[in-house]
Design an enzyme around this catalytic site. Structure first.
Site, mmCIF file in Angstrom:
data_model
loop_
_atom_site.group_PDB
_atom_site.id
_atom_site.type_symbol
_atom_site.label_atom_id
_atom_site.label_comp_id
_atom_site.label_asym_id
_atom_site.label_seq_id
_atom_site.Cartn_x
_atom_site.Cartn_y
_atom_site.Cartn_z
ATOM 1 C CE LYS A 1 77.082 94.020 10.140
ATOM 2 N NZ LYS A 1 77.166 93.088 11.255
ATOM 3 C CD GLU B 1 73.610 82.437 21.502
ATOM 4 O OE1 GLU B 1 74.473 81.605 21.122
ATOM 5 O OE2 GLU B 1 73.278 83.412 20.807
ATOM 6 N NE ARG C 1 73.466 76.880 18.293
ATOM 7 C CZ ARG C 1 74.093 77.692 17.465
ATOM 8 N NH1 ARG C 1 74.922 78.581 17.920
ATOM 9 N NH2 ARG C 1 73.907 77.584 16.174
HETATM 10 N N1 TPP Z 1 72.962 83.865 18.219
HETATM 11 C C1 TPP Z 1 72.864 82.826 17.372
HETATM 12 C C2 TPP Z 1 73.106 81.435 17.861
HETATM 13 N N2 TPP Z 1 72.548 83.006 16.093
HETATM 14 C C3 TPP Z 1 72.309 84.245 15.628
HETATM 15 N N3 TPP Z 1 71.961 84.371 14.338
HETATM 16 C C4 TPP Z 1 72.408 85.364 16.489
HETATM 17 C C5 TPP Z 1 72.739 85.125 17.793
HETATM 18 C C6 TPP Z 1 72.062 86.774 16.032
HETATM 19 N N4 TPP Z 1 73.016 87.264 15.046
HETATM 20 C C7 TPP Z 1 72.756 87.240 13.727
HETATM 21 S S1 TPP Z 1 73.994 87.834 12.810
HETATM 22 C C8 TPP Z 1 74.905 88.200 14.191
HETATM 23 C C9 TPP Z 1 74.242 87.814 15.342
HETATM 24 C C10 TPP Z 1 74.747 87.986 16.713
HETATM 25 C C11 TPP Z 1 76.241 88.853 14.049
HETATM 26 C C12 TPP Z 1 77.067 88.115 13.062
HETATM 27 O O1 TPP Z 1 78.302 88.726 12.926
HETATM 28 P P1 TPP Z 1 79.260 88.213 11.795
HETATM 29 O O2 TPP Z 1 79.269 86.729 11.764
HETATM 30 O O3 TPP Z 1 80.559 88.886 11.962
HETATM 31 O O4 TPP Z 1 78.556 88.658 10.457
HETATM 32 P P2 TPP Z 1 78.370 90.149 9.889
HETATM 33 O O5 TPP Z 1 76.939 90.486 10.080
HETATM 34 O O6 TPP Z 1 79.263 91.071 10.639
HETATM 35 O O7 TPP Z 1 78.720 90.036 8.461
#
Ligand code: TPP
Length: 627
Positions: free
Chosen positions: A281, A366, A394
């Protein structure tokens, strides 16, 4: 940007050689840093998927093949490769969306941006291909963070059941959600990462192997030729394979050649297959790499060289909550906190520092967070689950059946409630007060300023036999709005100055300053107005109906959907009390709102002081019989 500007669509990638592909990856990174530092956006995640996205678009034929991104915050590179290179208005009105968008491109399929749904989508699309006898490919990219969501596992369970239904799952493993991904799954991915799989084996020894000729060919190529047998010999046997899914990896997610070779193999496989890619990242951008908190997961406008924010807005709602939580933590040992993979964004960073043993990051889960909170409460603690308002959607059933039905004292703190704007339709916090209205015993607080956040959080955690909700907006918190009196449990923000007032204005949360402005505009027309802030908007305060009966018109103003929101609840309460005063409810229309700034969205939907004052003036004039 020699190469990038010449890429009009994915097939333009086909004619680039490996050196040019590396050059293109470099150009894309430079572009991302320059462009996103001007607009704000998801910088870190996109810097991490540059090579992966190039490889995906070389191996698969979008839009015929469906290339799907979980959440979609990492789709900027995909946008650049599919004809969208004007990032000047990213996330702004009329500009590119911050997520995939069907309106923007035929290459975009899923735009919901709530995490962990991609495998469900992929499962459905793969089934449709099977039924319709299409041989298009479906490839789903999911992060290690999104893989912590239960929906992803429900989908995997289904996907693994059909051994002959082709589907490629790319796990984009950067070891982080915002913060490092934690939990058993993350540990398992770590095991797979550190096990010397075939690709790792080759990648590590590539230099040496290339220098070692075997019957006239470098050993590296010889091994590539013999990859099947060798892979089966070296590949780690992991949970995915135990589930019945073919596992390929781990692959260096920044080596385009290795990625393409793995994706080609997966594409040919003829069943469900996981390609485990290791990415970094924030790759290539030092300020992001140095940011241990979240690797520039999402940034505002920044100086591109330093990564420092261009401007810092004043005190925000989130920090007011975060600081009060620390105080409460010191006062009450039974208070614990929960976050669904968003420790910093929901303001729990300081609580974690002070009470590392009293905070739980449950992953992007969630639903689990809510049920686990019910367990914590039943076990004798008072959990505070801080979550963005939109993501509580959710967990509706869990709030209803596990927390409320069991009379558990759990406090849900809903951040980013109301119109958030630039993240588009999915990120507005406009549903919480509708879906929660019908939950028995649950109480909702909508604090109007920082003092009220503190006070109402305290009132909320004092309730230990029912769920409580404290919801507040995104961004900077405005100046304190003082009460001039109280009626029942409600604060009077403005007295009408006459014994026969015309309008009772019911103000919800952060809209208090706007309501005072409306009252001033009405007053200027000779319409006397009382402004009350109920503070707790559910249940409707018992003093509201008698107060309404003293006015000619009741007006509610909320930043939630009009469908089933506070306005509806107030209307119902008045009817139940036999109060027939006409009521107008102002709020967000039940539509999906295009991305734009909060101010622009509010103006578009008529949620501004002049718009509301004009409508109320018209209504009063009608009652007066003036037209
Ligand atoms: N909860 C839900 C249901 N949807 C969301 N989009 C989020 C929280 C907020 N959120 C957006 S991206 C993310 C979160 C918690 C982290 C995603 O991590 P990952 O899938 O590993 O992707 P990366 O950004 O590390 O590439």
């Amino acid at each position: 940007m020699d190469l990038l500007t010449r890429i009009r669509g994915p097939r333009d990638l086909d004619r680039l050689d490996s050196e040019q592909l590396d050059q293109l990856a470099g150009e894309i990174r430079t572009f991302l840093v320059e462009a996103v530092s001007k607009t704000g956006g998801h910088l870190g995640p996109n810097l991490g998927v540059v090579e992966l996205t190039i490889a995906l678009h070389r191996v698969f034929e979008s839009p015929q093949d469906k290339v799907l991104f979980d959440t979609g915050h990492q789709s900027y590179v995909h946008k650049l490769l599919t004809g969208r290179q004007d990032f000047s208005k990213l996330k702004s009105k009329g500009g590119l969306s911050g997520y995939p968008s069907r309106a923007e491109s035929e290459h975009d399929v899923i735009e919901n941006s709530h995490a962990s749904t991609v495998l469900g989508w992929a499962d459905g699309l793969a089934k449709a291909n099977e039924v319709l006898k299409k041989d298009d490919h479906v490839v789903a990219v999911i992060g290690d963070g999104a893989l912590t969501g239960g929906m992803a596992w429900e989908a995997l369970n289904n996907i693994a059941a059909a051994k002959d239904r082709p589907l490629v799952i790319v796990v984009n493993d950067n070891e982080r959600s915002y913060a490092p991904t934690i939990g058993g799954l993350a540990n398992h991915l770590a095991t797979l990462r550190t096990t010397d799989g075939y690709e790792r084996f080759l990648a590590r020894g590539k230099d040496l192997l290339e220098r070692t000729p075997v019957v006239g060919r470098p050993l590296y190529e010889t091994l590539h030729g013999a990859k099947k047998g060798l892979k089966d010999f070296i590949a780690p046997q992991g949970m995915f394979e135990d589930l019945g899914l073919k596992y390929v990896g781990p692959i260096d997610g920044h080596d385009i050649e290795a990625l393409e070779s793995a994706l080609q193999r997966a594409k040919r496989f003829g069943g469900p297959v996981i390609v485990h890619c290791l990415t970094e990242k924030g790759r290539g951008y030092t300020p992001a790499l140095q940011d241990e908190a979240d690797r520039f997961h999402a940034v505002g406008k920044i100086h591109p060289d330093t990564g420092l924010p261009i401007s810092t807005s004043g005190l925000d709602w989130t920090s007011v909550f975060g600081e009060e939580m620390v105080k409460l933590g010191h006062e009450r040992e039974d208070i614990v906190a929960i976050t669904a993979a968003m420790l910093q964004p929901v303001g729990l960073g300081k609580f974690e520092e002070a009470f590392p043993d009293r905070i739980y990051d449950v992953g992007i889960a969630e639903q689990h967070g809510a049920v686990s909170a019910a367990g914590l409460a039943t076990g004798g603690l008072h959990p505070v689950f801080a979550v963005y308002a939109t993501f509580l959607n959710r967990a509706f059933d869990q709030v209803l059946m596990d927390v409320a039905l069991h009379r558990c004292g759990v406090t849900f703190v809903l951040d980013r409630a109301g119109v958030t704007g630039t993240d588009g339709a999915s990120h507005n916090g406009m549903w919480d007060m509708s879906i929660l209205q019908c939950v028995p015993t649950l109480r909702i607080a909508a604090p109007r300023d920082a003092d009220q956040v503190r006070a109402q959080l305290r009132e909320a955690v004092a309730v230990d036999d029912a769920p409580t909700v404290v919801r507040f907006s995104k961004g900077a918190v405005g100046p304190a709005v003082k009460a001039v009196g109280t009626v029942g449990g409600m604060d009077v923000l403005r007295a009408p100055g006459t014994d026969e007032p015309d309008v009772l204005l019911v103000s919800v949360g952060a809209l208090a300053p706007m309501c005072l402005e409306i009252a001033a505009l009405l007053d200027a027309q000779g319409i006397s107005t009382t402004v009350v802030d109920p503070r707790w908007v559910k249940p409707v305060d018992e003093a509201l109906a008698p107060l309404a009966a003293e006015h000619r018109v009741v007006v509610t103003v909320e930043d939630n959907s009009r469908a089933g929101g506070v306005g509806s609840a107030v209307a119902q309460a008045l009817r139940d009390a036999g109060v027939d005063v006409p009521l107008r409810d102002f709020g967000i229309p039940p539509v999906f709102l295009d991305h734009a700034s909060r101010g622009e969205v509010m103006a578009e939907i008529g949620l501004t002081a002049p718009d509301i004052a004009r409508q109320v003036t018209g209504l009063v004039a009608k009652l007066d019989g003036r037209y």
